[in-house]
Design an enzyme around this catalytic site. Structure first.
Site, PDB file in Angstrom:
ATOM      1  N   ASP A 270      42.841  -6.407 -86.256  1.00  0.00           N
ATOM      2  CA  ASP A 270      41.882  -7.341 -85.885  1.00  0.00           C
ATOM      3  C   ASP A 270      42.461  -8.661 -86.502  1.00  0.00           C
ATOM      4  O   ASP A 270      42.985  -8.855 -87.544  1.00  0.00           O
ATOM      5  CB  ASP A 270      40.413  -7.142 -86.403  1.00  0.00           C
ATOM      6  CG  ASP A 270      39.375  -8.107 -85.882  1.00  0.00           C
ATOM      7  OD1 ASP A 270      38.544  -7.627 -85.286  1.00  0.00           O
ATOM      8  OD2 ASP A 270      39.576  -9.543 -86.144  1.00  0.00           O
ATOM      9  N   ILE A 271      42.348  -9.503 -85.862  1.00  0.00           N
ATOM     10  CA  ILE A 271      43.115 -11.063 -86.205  1.00  0.00           C
ATOM     11  C   ILE A 271      42.302 -11.778 -87.098  1.00  0.00           C
ATOM     12  O   ILE A 271      43.041 -12.544 -87.860  1.00  0.00           O
ATOM     13  CB  ILE A 271      43.279 -12.087 -84.861  1.00  0.00           C
ATOM     14  CG1 ILE A 271      44.134 -12.967 -84.891  1.00  0.00           C
ATOM     15  CG2 ILE A 271      41.835 -12.692 -84.536  1.00  0.00           C
ATOM     16  CD1 ILE A 271      44.538 -13.701 -83.850  1.00  0.00           C
TER      17      ILE A 271
ATOM     18  N   ASN B 131      29.719  -3.188 -81.474  1.00  0.00           N
ATOM     19  CA  ASN B 131      28.782  -4.487 -81.405  1.00  0.00           C
ATOM     20  C   ASN B 131      28.562  -4.440 -79.625  1.00  0.00           C
ATOM     21  O   ASN B 131      29.533  -4.639 -79.224  1.00  0.00           O
ATOM     22  CB  ASN B 131      29.279  -5.717 -81.967  1.00  0.00           C
ATOM     23  CG  ASN B 131      29.650  -5.766 -83.462  1.00  0.00           C
ATOM     24  OD1 ASN B 131      28.644  -5.168 -84.117  1.00  0.00           O
ATOM     25  ND2 ASN B 131      30.662  -6.286 -83.673  1.00  0.00           N
TER      26      ASN B 131
ATOM     27  N   GLY C 165      26.591  -9.386 -82.180  1.00  0.00           N
ATOM     28  CA  GLY C 165      27.800  -9.894 -82.652  1.00  0.00           C
ATOM     29  C   GLY C 165      29.011  -9.582 -81.603  1.00  0.00           C
ATOM     30  O   GLY C 165      29.959  -9.986 -82.125  1.00  0.00           O
ATOM     31  N   GLN C 166      28.634  -9.226 -80.726  1.00  0.00           N
ATOM     32  CA  GLN C 166      29.949  -8.938 -79.550  1.00  0.00           C
ATOM     33  C   GLN C 166      30.212 -10.474 -79.121  1.00  0.00           C
ATOM     34  O   GLN C 166      29.494 -11.224 -78.805  1.00  0.00           O
ATOM     35  CB  GLN C 166      29.229  -8.183 -78.440  1.00  0.00           C
ATOM     36  CG  GLN C 166      30.682  -7.751 -77.587  1.00  0.00           C
ATOM     37  CD  GLN C 166      30.426  -6.733 -76.524  1.00  0.00           C
ATOM     38  OE1 GLN C 166      29.221  -6.437 -76.174  1.00  0.00           O
ATOM     39  NE2 GLN C 166      31.456  -6.490 -75.593  1.00  0.00           N
ATOM     40  N   SER C 167      31.814 -10.599 -79.259  1.00  0.00           N
ATOM     41  CA  SER C 167      32.418 -11.708 -78.908  1.00  0.00           C
ATOM     42  C   SER C 167      33.292 -11.540 -77.780  1.00  0.00           C
ATOM     43  O   SER C 167      33.903 -12.471 -76.983  1.00  0.00           O
ATOM     44  CB  SER C 167      32.842 -12.619 -80.436  1.00  0.00           C
ATOM     45  OG  SER C 167      33.838 -11.810 -80.726  1.00  0.00           O
TER      46      SER C 167
ATOM     47  N   HIS D  85      35.131  -2.262 -77.606  1.00  0.00           N
ATOM     48  CA  HIS D  85      36.066  -1.753 -78.646  1.00  0.00           C
ATOM     49  C   HIS D  85      35.442  -1.264 -79.622  1.00  0.00           C
ATOM     50  O   HIS D  85      34.244  -1.576 -79.922  1.00  0.00           O
ATOM     51  CB  HIS D  85      36.882  -2.979 -78.979  1.00  0.00           C
ATOM     52  CG  HIS D  85      36.048  -4.046 -79.217  1.00  0.00           C
ATOM     53  ND1 HIS D  85      35.437  -4.977 -78.334  1.00  0.00           N
ATOM     54  CD2 HIS D  85      35.822  -4.714 -80.720  1.00  0.00           C
ATOM     55  CE1 HIS D  85      34.632  -6.212 -78.994  1.00  0.00           C
ATOM     56  NE2 HIS D  85      34.976  -5.846 -80.228  1.00  0.00           N
TER      57      HIS D  85
ATOM     58  N   HIS E 216      35.467  -1.183 -83.697  1.00  0.00           N
ATOM     59  CA  HIS E 216      35.942  -1.605 -85.080  1.00  0.00           C
ATOM     60  C   HIS E 216      36.141  -0.362 -85.996  1.00  0.00           C
ATOM     61  O   HIS E 216      34.959   0.603 -86.171  1.00  0.00           O
ATOM     62  CB  HIS E 216      34.922  -2.656 -85.711  1.00  0.00           C
ATOM     63  CG  HIS E 216      34.773  -3.964 -85.006  1.00  0.00           C
ATOM     64  ND1 HIS E 216      35.467  -5.156 -85.333  1.00  0.00           N
ATOM     65  CD2 HIS E 216      34.104  -3.980 -83.914  1.00  0.00           C
ATOM     66  CE1 HIS E 216      35.147  -5.950 -84.417  1.00  0.00           C
ATOM     67  NE2 HIS E 216      34.139  -5.639 -83.697  1.00  0.00           N
TER      68      HIS E 216
HETATM   69  P1  AMP Z   1      33.450  -8.421 -81.320  1.00  0.00           P
HETATM   70  O1  AMP Z   1      32.839  -9.563 -82.081  1.00  0.00           O
HETATM   71  O2  AMP Z   1      32.547  -7.154 -81.777  1.00  0.00           O
HETATM   72  O3  AMP Z   1      33.401  -8.491 -79.896  1.00  0.00           O
HETATM   73  O4  AMP Z   1      34.896  -8.251 -81.961  1.00  0.00           O
HETATM   74  C1  AMP Z   1      35.867  -8.861 -81.249  1.00  0.00           C
HETATM   75  C2  AMP Z   1      37.045  -9.007 -82.516  1.00  0.00           C
HETATM   76  O5  AMP Z   1      38.056  -9.163 -82.051  1.00  0.00           O
HETATM   77  C3  AMP Z   1      36.684  -9.910 -83.416  1.00  0.00           C
HETATM   78  O6  AMP Z   1      36.586  -9.056 -84.826  1.00  0.00           O
HETATM   79  C4  AMP Z   1      37.827 -10.751 -83.417  1.00  0.00           C
HETATM   80  O7  AMP Z   1      38.282 -11.115 -84.898  1.00  0.00           O
HETATM   81  C5  AMP Z   1      38.941  -9.890 -82.751  1.00  0.00           C
HETATM   82  N1  AMP Z   1      39.879 -10.667 -81.865  1.00  0.00           N
HETATM   83  C6  AMP Z   1      39.871 -11.877 -81.282  1.00  0.00           C
HETATM   84  N2  AMP Z   1      40.899 -12.266 -80.722  1.00  0.00           N
HETATM   85  C7  AMP Z   1      41.818 -11.082 -81.378  1.00  0.00           C
HETATM   86  C8  AMP Z   1      43.177 -11.198 -80.910  1.00  0.00           C
HETATM   87  N3  AMP Z   1      43.947 -12.037 -80.133  1.00  0.00           N
HETATM   88  N4  AMP Z   1      43.982  -9.870 -81.809  1.00  0.00           N
HETATM   89  C9  AMP Z   1      43.153  -9.441 -82.422  1.00  0.00           C
HETATM   90  N5  AMP Z   1      42.003  -9.376 -82.642  1.00  0.00           N
HETATM   91  C10 AMP Z   1      41.291 -10.391 -81.871  1.00  0.00           C
END
Ligand code: AMP
Ligand code: ZN
Length: 116
Positions: A32-33, A89, A95-97, A102, A104
């Site tokens: 995770d970034i 999420n 909290g899904q972004s 995926h 975690h």
């Molecule tokens: P969610 O908020 O559950 O949808 O998780 C999305 C996750 O993706 C977050 O924890 C972000 O930090 C992660 N993320 C976003 N962009 C990247 C990326 N380019 N490489 C790795 N992780 C990422």
């Protein structure tokens, strides 16, 4: 199968260079970034599904596979004894972004309950 505007589809396609911690025919694992724990990986299916809510009966084996991969990666990272958490999420309100399903995988510090 692959969505042109989806961040994780683009990572899986190689359009956005990203190291795979592990990969197989159905999934990839990346770091995770923005890690929320000393170990924070994302287990991502190669096939695009917007969220867990999009999964149907045909995806049951894939969902099980993602969890087994998470456990294998957790063990490889030495988290079996201290414990680890898997989180999905689902929906912006939870909290899904990134709207490509995926899992975690978090560990390496005490994880409180209930989560925020
Ligand atoms: P969610 O908020 O559950 O949808 O998780 C999305 C996750 O993706 C977050 O924890 C972000 O930090 C992660 N993320 C976003 N962009 C990247 C990326 N380019 N490489 C790795 N992780 C990422
Ligand atoms: Zn996608």
């Amino acid at each position: 199968m692959s969505e042109p505007d989806c961040l994780f589809c683009r990572i899986i396609n190689g359009e956005i260079p990203t190291d795979f911690v592990r990969e197989d025919d159905r999934s990839v694992v990346i770091s995770d970034i923005n890690p929320q724990a000393p170990t924070h990986f994302l287990v991502i299916p190669r096939a695009h599904l917007d969220s867990l809510d999009d999964a149907s009966q045909k995806d049951e084996a894939l969902l099980g596979h993602l969890l087994r991969v998470a456990a294998q990666v957790a063990n490889a990272a030495g988290l079996a004894e201290s414990g680890y958490r898997t989180v999905i999420n689902t929906g912006a309100g939870a909290g899904q972004s990134v709207f490509h399903l995926h899992v975690h995988l978090l560990g390496g510090r005490p994880l409180s309950w209930p989560p925020g």
